[in-house]
Write an enzyme that holds these catalytic residues in place. Structure first.
Site, PDB file in Angstrom:
ATOM      1  N   ALA A  63       0.865  -1.174   0.000  1.00 36.98           N
ATOM      2  CA  ALA A  63       0.000   0.000   0.000  1.00 36.98           C
ATOM      3  C   ALA A  63       0.905   1.228   0.000  1.00 36.98           C
ATOM      4  O   ALA A  63       2.078   1.157   0.388  1.00 36.98           O
ATOM      5  CB  ALA A  63      -0.885  -0.023   1.241  1.00 36.98           C
ATOM      6  N   GLU A 131       4.760  -4.698   7.570  1.00 37.74           N
ATOM      7  CA  GLU A 131       3.990  -3.627   8.221  1.00 37.74           C
ATOM      8  C   GLU A 131       4.431  -3.280   9.627  1.00 37.74           C
ATOM      9  O   GLU A 131       4.451  -2.109  10.002  1.00 37.74           O
ATOM     10  CB  GLU A 131       2.491  -3.982   8.219  1.00 37.74           C
TER      11      GLU A 131
HETATM   12  N1  CAA Z   1       4.528   3.152  -1.052  1.00 34.09           N
HETATM   13  C1  CAA Z   1       4.900   4.289  -1.676  1.00 34.09           C
HETATM   14  N2  CAA Z   1       5.995   4.396  -2.436  1.00 34.09           N
HETATM   15  C2  CAA Z   1       6.752   3.298  -2.588  1.00 34.09           C
HETATM   16  C3  CAA Z   1       6.436   2.079  -1.956  1.00 34.09           C
HETATM   17  C4  CAA Z   1       5.255   2.024  -1.166  1.00 34.09           C
HETATM   18  N3  CAA Z   1       4.847   0.912  -0.570  1.00 34.09           N
HETATM   19  N4  CAA Z   1       7.391   1.164  -2.260  1.00 34.09           N
HETATM   20  C5  CAA Z   1       8.264   1.793  -3.053  1.00 34.09           C
HETATM   21  N5  CAA Z   1       7.891   3.084  -3.248  1.00 34.09           N
HETATM   22  C6  CAA Z   1       8.572   4.113  -4.031  1.00 34.09           C
HETATM   23  C7  CAA Z   1       9.786   4.644  -3.302  1.00 34.09           C
HETATM   24  O1  CAA Z   1       9.414   5.633  -2.354  1.00 34.09           O
HETATM   25  C8  CAA Z   1      10.599   5.201  -4.442  1.00 34.09           C
HETATM   26  O2  CAA Z   1      10.067   6.445  -4.812  1.00 34.09           O
HETATM   27  P1  CAA Z   1      11.042   7.689  -5.158  1.00 34.09           P
HETATM   28  O3  CAA Z   1      11.829   7.213  -6.362  1.00 34.09           O
HETATM   29  O4  CAA Z   1      10.099   8.794  -5.470  1.00 34.09           O
HETATM   30  O5  CAA Z   1      11.904   7.891  -3.975  1.00 34.09           O
HETATM   31  C9  CAA Z   1      10.318   4.229  -5.583  1.00 34.09           C
HETATM   32  O6  CAA Z   1       9.111   3.542  -5.218  1.00 34.09           O
HETATM   33  C10 CAA Z   1      11.404   3.200  -5.762  1.00 34.09           C
HETATM   34  O7  CAA Z   1      11.622   2.561  -4.506  1.00 34.09           O
HETATM   35  P2  CAA Z   1      13.067   2.404  -3.821  1.00 34.09           P
HETATM   36  O8  CAA Z   1      13.955   3.515  -4.235  1.00 34.09           O
HETATM   37  O9  CAA Z   1      12.849   2.203  -2.353  1.00 34.09           O
HETATM   38  O10 CAA Z   1      13.551   1.055  -4.527  1.00 34.09           O
HETATM   39  P3  CAA Z   1      14.565  -0.033  -3.935  1.00 34.09           P
HETATM   40  O11 CAA Z   1      14.857  -0.965  -5.053  1.00 34.09           O
HETATM   41  O12 CAA Z   1      15.695   0.630  -3.233  1.00 34.09           O
HETATM   42  O13 CAA Z   1      13.726  -0.817  -2.818  1.00 34.09           O
HETATM   43  C11 CAA Z   1      11.772  -1.931  -1.936  1.00 34.09           C
HETATM   44  C12 CAA Z   1      12.603  -1.584  -3.186  1.00 34.09           C
HETATM   45  C13 CAA Z   1      12.593  -2.881  -1.048  1.00 34.09           C
HETATM   46  C14 CAA Z   1      10.517  -2.619  -2.415  1.00 34.09           C
HETATM   47  C15 CAA Z   1      11.477  -0.646  -1.148  1.00 34.09           C
HETATM   48  O14 CAA Z   1      10.901   0.303  -2.050  1.00 34.09           O
HETATM   49  C16 CAA Z   1      10.489  -0.840  -0.031  1.00 34.09           C
HETATM   50  O15 CAA Z   1      10.869  -1.344   1.010  1.00 34.09           O
HETATM   51  N6  CAA Z   1       9.207  -0.432  -0.238  1.00 34.09           N
HETATM   52  C17 CAA Z   1       8.197  -0.493   0.779  1.00 34.09           C
HETATM   53  C18 CAA Z   1       7.730  -1.905   0.993  1.00 34.09           C
HETATM   54  C19 CAA Z   1       6.723  -1.950   2.117  1.00 34.09           C
HETATM   55  O16 CAA Z   1       7.017  -1.670   3.263  1.00 34.09           O
HETATM   56  N7  CAA Z   1       5.472  -2.330   1.779  1.00 34.09           N
HETATM   57  C20 CAA Z   1       4.400  -2.435   2.729  1.00 34.09           C
HETATM   58  C21 CAA Z   1       3.625  -1.156   2.772  1.00 34.09           C
HETATM   59  S1  CAA Z   1       2.476  -1.135   4.086  1.00 34.09           S
HETATM   60  C22 CAA Z   1       1.132  -1.975   3.541  1.00 34.09           C
HETATM   61  O17 CAA Z   1       1.100  -2.544   2.460  1.00 34.09           O
HETATM   62  C23 CAA Z   1      -0.033  -1.953   4.469  1.00 34.09           C
HETATM   63  C24 CAA Z   1      -1.170  -2.850   4.158  1.00 34.09           C
HETATM   64  O18 CAA Z   1      -1.136  -4.041   4.419  1.00 34.09           O
HETATM   65  C25 CAA Z   1      -2.392  -2.298   3.633  1.00 34.09           C
END
Ligand code: CAA
Length: 258
Positions: A63, A131
């Site tokens: 999300a 999360e």
């Molecule tokens: N929400 C918003 N933006 C996100 C995102 C997310 N879940 N995941 C990645 N992005 C965005 C990053 O902010 C980044 O944007 P910018 O270029 O504008 O900075 C872009 O996507 C590329 O991401 P990274 O630079 O972080 O890419 P990476 O290869 O270094 O890492 C990753 C990849 C490990 C997937 C990392 O992006 C990450 O950890 N993302 C979050 C994963 C996460 O925690 N997901 C769970 C969300 S909570 C949820 O889902 C709640 C629920 O159950 C409803």
């Protein structure tokens, strides 16, 4: 639609979540568009769906953390409900849905894949529920579906530790049905969707309903659900054609979906 593309290949519909700048993260707009894409599927002509993410790095990275960062308690609950409603629509969608998980499937990404009937993934896929590292619980069904799919013990380990797992481990614990090299994933998903689409569509739908509804009932009720659906097949032309072809030692030349 801004973030969803839909293609039709024969009987198979392909929904692609296309927000690569945010690794296909699910914001309210994406959720709304998935809902609308499902509403637009023509069930007369479509027998199986494939759900995937755009690009080669991410299926869905969760999300949208930016959107969630300022939510109040009430807004958080409403956001959870929006996701849950769409994912439940996917889970109970009349025809099978195959998730082609082509990279990160984290948080809401893992959760949306678990709302699909079958998960196939690429060898670079990563699954996890991160999360609690963000101060929240999984909110789009993760606490419920992961425990049902891989068992409560493994689900609790993954959710409490917020540790991601790779494709081979996801396969080992039964979270995915099969792992393919990235370049072969979509072909494999299409091949499976084509196999499903060749079978009697009303019977396939009835199987989905029987399995889903039966799993939520006790065995006595579940068996009755199966009996009713089994009986309903005998009103279809597909049953008559399928059985006549067998008895005539022929191959059925194509089910009519009637
Ligand atoms: N929400 C918003 N933006 C996100 C995102 C997310 N879940 N995941 C990645 N992005 C965005 C990053 O902010 C980044 O944007 P910018 O270029 O504008 O900075 C872009 O996507 C590329 O991401 P990274 O630079 O972080 O890419 P990476 O290869 O270094 O890492 C990753 C990849 C490990 C997937 C990392 O992006 C990450 O950890 N993302 C979050 C994963 C996460 O925690 N997901 C769970 C969300 S909570 C949820 O889902 C709640 C629920 O159950 C409803």
């Amino acid at each position: 639609m801004e973030f969803i593309t839909y293609e039709q290949e024969g009987f198979v519909g392909i929904i692609t979540i296309n927000r690569p700048k945010a690794l296909n993260a699910l914001n309210s707009q994406v959720l709304k568009e998935i809902d609308a894409a499902l509403d637009a599927v023509d069930l007369e002509t479509t027998r199986c769906l494939i759900l995937t993410g755009a690009g080669e790095k991410s299926f869905v990275a969760g999300a949208d953390i930016g959107e969630m960062s300022t939510l109040t308690k009430a807004e958080g609950e409403a956001f959870g409900k929006t996701g849950n409603d769409v994912f439940r629509k996917l889970e109970t969608f009349p025809i099978p849905v195959i998730a082609a998980v082509n990279g990160f499937a984290l948080g809401g990404g893992c959760e949306i894949s678990m709302s699909c009937d079958i998960r196939l993934c690429s060898d670079n896929a990563v699954f996890g529920q991160p999360e609690v590292g963000l101060g929240i619980t999984p909110g789009f069904g993760g606490t419920q579906r992961l425990a049902r799919l891989v068992g409560a013990g493994k689900a609790k380990e993954m959710i409490y530790t917020a540790f991601n797992i790779k494709a081979d481990e996801a396969y080992r614990i039964g979270l995915v049905n099969a792992v393919y090299p990235q370049a072969e994933l979509m072909e494999a998903a299409k091949k499976m969707a084509a196999k499903i689409s060749k079978n009697a569509p009303i019977a396939v739908r009835a199987c989905k309903k029987a399995i889903n509804e039966g799993l939520d009932a006790d065995m006595d009720q579940a068996i009755v659900i199966e009996e009713k659906l089994f009986g309903s097949c005998f009103e279809t032309e597909d049953q008559k054609d399928g059985m006549a072809a067998f008895l005539n030692k022929e191959k059925v030349s194509g089910f009519k979906n009637k």
